[in-house]
Scaffold this motif. Sequence first.
Motif, PDB file in Angstrom:
ATOM      1  N   GLN A   1     -12.088   4.150   7.578  1.00  0.00           N
ATOM      2  CA  GLN A   1     -11.890   4.025   9.012  1.00  0.00           C
ATOM      3  C   GLN A   1     -10.430   4.209   9.413  1.00  0.00           C
ATOM      4  OE1 GLN A   1     -13.679   0.409  10.527  1.00  0.00           O
ATOM      5  NE2 GLN A   1     -15.473   0.655   9.203  1.00  0.00           N
ATOM      6  N   ARG A   2      -9.530   3.572   8.677  1.00  0.00           N
ATOM      7  CA  ARG A   2      -8.109   3.631   9.051  1.00  0.00           C
ATOM      8  C   ARG A   2      -7.533   5.031   8.940  1.00  0.00           C
ATOM      9  NH1 ARG A   2      -4.198   0.699   6.110  1.00  0.00           N
ATOM     10  NH2 ARG A   2      -5.606   0.060   4.449  1.00  0.00           N
ATOM     11  N   TYR A   3      -8.008   5.803   7.954  1.00  0.00           N
ATOM     12  CA  TYR A   3      -7.456   7.144   7.729  1.00  0.00           C
ATOM     13  C   TYR A   3      -8.418   8.255   8.120  1.00  0.00           C
ATOM     14  CZ  TYR A   3      -3.890   4.562   5.174  1.00  0.00           C
ATOM     15  OH  TYR A   3      -2.882   3.680   4.840  1.00  0.00           O
TER      16      TYR A   3
ATOM     17  N   GLU B   1       0.838  -1.198   0.000  1.00  0.00           N
ATOM     18  CA  GLU B   1       0.000   0.000   0.000  1.00  0.00           C
ATOM     19  C   GLU B   1       0.869   1.242   0.000  1.00  0.00           C
ATOM     20  OE1 GLU B   1      -2.675   0.403   3.294  1.00  0.00           O
ATOM     21  OE2 GLU B   1      -3.724   2.119   2.418  1.00  0.00           O
ATOM     22  N   ASP B   2       0.516   2.199  -0.859  1.00  0.00           N
ATOM     23  CA  ASP B   2       1.103   3.537  -0.802  1.00  0.00           C
ATOM     24  C   ASP B   2       0.000   4.532  -1.127  1.00  0.00           C
ATOM     25  OD1 ASP B   2       0.799   3.537  -3.587  1.00  0.00           O
ATOM     26  OD2 ASP B   2       2.939   3.334  -4.010  1.00  0.00           O
ATOM     27  N   ASN B   3       0.360   5.761  -1.460  1.00  0.00           N
ATOM     28  CA  ASN B   3      -0.663   6.769  -1.716  1.00  0.00           C
ATOM     29  C   ASN B   3      -1.442   6.526  -3.010  1.00  0.00           C
ATOM     30  OD1 ASN B   3      -0.014   8.207   0.603  1.00  0.00           O
ATOM     31  ND2 ASN B   3       1.497   9.485  -0.447  1.00  0.00           N
TER      32      ASN B   3
ATOM     33  N   PHE C   1     -15.791  -3.314   0.906  1.00  0.00           N
ATOM     34  CA  PHE C   1     -15.107  -3.627   2.151  1.00  0.00           C
ATOM     35  C   PHE C   1     -13.827  -2.817   2.302  1.00  0.00           C
ATOM     36  CE2 PHE C   1     -11.911  -6.280   4.312  1.00  0.00           C
ATOM     37  CZ  PHE C   1     -12.495  -6.410   5.552  1.00  0.00           C
ATOM     38  N   LEU C   2     -13.037  -2.742   1.213  1.00  0.00           N
ATOM     39  CA  LEU C   2     -11.776  -2.002   1.271  1.00  0.00           C
ATOM     40  C   LEU C   2     -12.003  -0.498   1.385  1.00  0.00           C
ATOM     41  CD1 LEU C   2      -9.695  -3.991  -1.381  1.00  0.00           C
ATOM     42  CD2 LEU C   2      -9.470  -4.081   1.115  1.00  0.00           C
ATOM     43  N   LYS C   3     -13.033   0.012   0.718  1.00  0.00           N
ATOM     44  CA  LYS C   3     -13.364   1.438   0.854  1.00  0.00           C
ATOM     45  C   LYS C   3     -13.697   1.773   2.307  1.00  0.00           C
ATOM     46  CE  LYS C   3     -15.163   2.557  -3.753  1.00  0.00           C
ATOM     47  NZ  LYS C   3     -16.364   2.980  -4.513  1.00  0.00           N
ATOM     48  N   ASP C   4     -14.502   0.919   2.925  1.00  0.00           N
ATOM     49  CA  ASP C   4     -14.869   1.152   4.324  1.00  0.00           C
ATOM     50  C   ASP C   4     -13.638   1.097   5.229  1.00  0.00           C
ATOM     51  OD1 ASP C   4     -17.511   1.400   3.633  1.00  0.00           O
ATOM     52  OD2 ASP C   4     -18.065  -0.654   4.194  1.00  0.00           O
TER      53      ASP C   4
END
Length: 242
Positions: free
Chosen positions: A54-56, A19-21, A47-50
Amino acid sequence: MGGLTVPSSAFPSVPILYEDNHLLVVVKPVNMPTQEDESRDPDLLSFLKDDLKQRYSKPGNVYLGLVHRLDRPVGGAMVFAKTSKAASRLSDAVRTRSISKTYTAVVRGKPQAPQDTLKHYLLKDTRTNTVTSVPPGTEGAKEAILDYRVLASSGGLSLVRVHLHTGRPHQIRVQFQTIGCPLYGDQRYGAAVNRPGQQIALWATHLSFEHPTTKEPLSFTSLPPEEEPWTLWNRELIGGAE
């Protein structure tokens, strides 16, 4: 960022390979739709969008571009774009076939040639979501090309490495069915030789491409789970993913 996992109530984890920007490379779980479909089951893209939201702690909608797909029962390496620029460049790479995608499969029987190029014309029936091999020139049919190499054979099964030149729906499954070697566990294209409940043995093992902004060559490997029928060939699987 290999080794990180995203927890899920529906699936144990979604491993993050990188993962990067600009990019997100993950291992798609089996039996999870790549994107939302009529089943309304949890899908990987949503799922990944959610998770990103949340993470960021992102307000509003999160952008995540889908640039290629895997069939619902298939697992393995997938790349998503975190920016529209990356999505555009990766989509161009898919169209020009400069993204290299290698799969590993277990098929019934043994292909006649130890390695070969398969070329068929495939026609999709959107009403039934099934694909058939048809004669060249059939209206609506699209050319499908792949290379394969048999890595090992045992007990009426063969482990094959597959490199796609085109990305047609259900391509690997239909082309191997056409040559008389349906995939292990494929209920749609191999119901006559597979038991209900068997998991299809098809895995996206290797993905390589040029980074859309830095132009750095990137390469990712994901091995199938340690369960039947994959466990018949642990050594060959490691070599076949390279």
